[in-house]
Scaffold this motif. Structure first.
Motif, short mmCIF file in Angstrom:
data_model
loop_
_atom_site.label_atom_id
_atom_site.label_comp_id
_atom_site.label_asym_id
_atom_site.label_seq_id
_atom_site.Cartn_x
_atom_site.Cartn_y
_atom_site.Cartn_z
N GLU A 192 11.67 43.51 73.03
CA GLU A 192 10.86 43.80 71.84
C GLU A 192 9.39 43.67 72.21
OE1 GLU A 192 12.11 41.09 68.87
OE2 GLU A 192 14.04 42.08 68.53
N ARG A 228 7.14 56.07 67.72
CA ARG A 228 8.28 56.62 68.47
C ARG A 228 7.81 57.26 69.78
NH1 ARG A 228 10.07 58.28 63.29
NH2 ARG A 228 9.33 60.41 63.66
N THR A 249 7.08 54.47 72.13
CA THR A 249 8.35 53.91 72.62
C THR A 249 8.94 54.78 73.72
OG1 THR A 249 8.76 53.04 70.40
CG2 THR A 249 10.64 53.12 71.89
N SER A 250 8.88 56.09 73.54
CA SER A 250 9.41 57.01 74.56
C SER A 250 8.61 56.91 75.86
CB SER A 250 9.36 58.44 74.01
OG SER A 250 9.76 59.37 74.99
N GLN A 288 9.49 53.64 77.57
CA GLN A 288 10.87 53.68 78.07
C GLN A 288 10.96 54.49 79.36
OE1 GLN A 288 13.69 54.97 75.13
NE2 GLN A 288 15.08 55.78 76.68
N VAL A 338 14.50 49.18 74.46
CA VAL A 338 13.14 48.72 74.17
C VAL A 338 12.77 49.18 72.76
CG1 VAL A 338 12.08 50.79 75.19
CG2 VAL A 338 10.75 48.69 74.98
N GLU A 339 12.11 48.28 72.01
CA GLU A 339 11.68 48.57 70.65
C GLU A 339 10.23 48.16 70.51
OE1 GLU A 339 12.91 49.82 67.80
OE2 GLU A 339 14.82 50.45 68.65
N LEU A 340 9.42 49.01 69.85
CA LEU A 340 8.02 48.71 69.59
C LEU A 340 7.83 48.44 68.09
CD1 LEU A 340 7.65 49.93 72.47
CD2 LEU A 340 5.48 50.84 71.65
#
Length: 262
Positions: free
Chosen positions: A43, A63, A66-67, A70, A80-82
């Motif tokens: 996280e 998003r 995040t991409s 990743q 993985v999360e933002l």
């Protein structure tokens, strides 16, 4: 992977991630990042003053970030999360103030006016002290440094690591590169919300002295205690005398064996 290599890898990951987010979210009041690693996923919490701009329309920008993270760091899908977190008090956040000063200078505001505005804003946010240093070709071809400060600032020892929040930014001006350093002395907060819980070493709290009883009241209490003890002793003696009198007045006990003639 050895422990040493793991710590080095974590440090490199954090440094590169922080650099990416600093460049990408500079206009959105980026104020730092926190990485939390769990067994199932990683996280990443982005702290910023304008969280809505970080999230984007319908969460599109978060998003995209995040991409990017990743793919760059070879995370698996969903590993993985933002998240975006709003800074509670941006006046006590050195990174937010450094970014604010950077954009003020880029907009053409005078250096003194911009720096004094930042110092005043920080001090109004209940900070103990603030210092802003700007160095470079501020006016003319000769480079120099200007220092603006207010309040109380600790620069050495463990207290400086705990209480001082510091941020550095580089501003690419037309005449050359200008460096900015903002240092904020945070206030002491027993709850740990706006500042550290640990009190400063040299802060001494003097308690009010207890009221000492006067000698007359001490003598009166001592006399009253002696009177109570004498009264209790007299009551015990009286009860003993009464018990002796009752025992003497009672008729002698008759032995049943004597009545039977034995």
């Amino acid at each position: 992977m050895s422990t040493k290599r793991k710590f080095v890898a974590d440090g490199v990951f954090y440094a590169e991630l922080n650099e990416l987010l600093t460049r990408e979210l500079a206009e959105n009041g980026y104020a730092g990042v926190e990485v939390r690693t769990t067994p199932h996923r990683t996280e990443i919490i982005i702290r910023a003053t304008k969280t809505q701009d970080v999230l984007g329309e319908k969460g599109q920008r978060i998003r995209e970030l995040t991409s990017v993270v990743q793919k760059r760091f070879d995370f698996a899908d969903g590993a993985v999360e933002l998240y975006a977190e709003r800074v509670q008090n941006r006046g006590l956040c050195a990174q937010a103030q450094a970014e604010s000063l950077k954009f003020k200078l880029l907009a053409g505001l005078a250096v003194r006016r911009a720096c004094y505005g930042v110092v005043r804003f920080v001090m109004e946010a209940s900070a103990k002290g603030c210092e802003v240093i700007v160095s470079g070709k501020l006016r003319g071809q000769r480079a120099k440094a200007m220092k603006f400060g207010d309040g109380y600032m600790i620069k050495t020892g463990h207290a400086s690591q705990v209480y001082t929040d510091m941020a550095v930014r580089h501003v690419a001006m037309r005449q050359g590169m200008i460096g900015i350093r903002v240092s904020i002395m945070l206030p002491h907060d027993p709850k740990g919300i706006i500042g550290p819980k640990i009190p400063l070493d040299d802060v001494v709290t003097i308690l009010e002295p207890k009221e000492e009883p006067s000698p007359e009241s001490l003598l009166q209490e001592q006399q009253a205690a002696e009177d109570r003890a004498a009264a209790a002793q007299a009551a015990v003696i009286q009860q003993q005398l009464l018990a002796q009198q009752q025992a003497a007045a009672a008729p002698p006990a008759v032995d049943p064996n004597m009545n039977a003639g034995f």
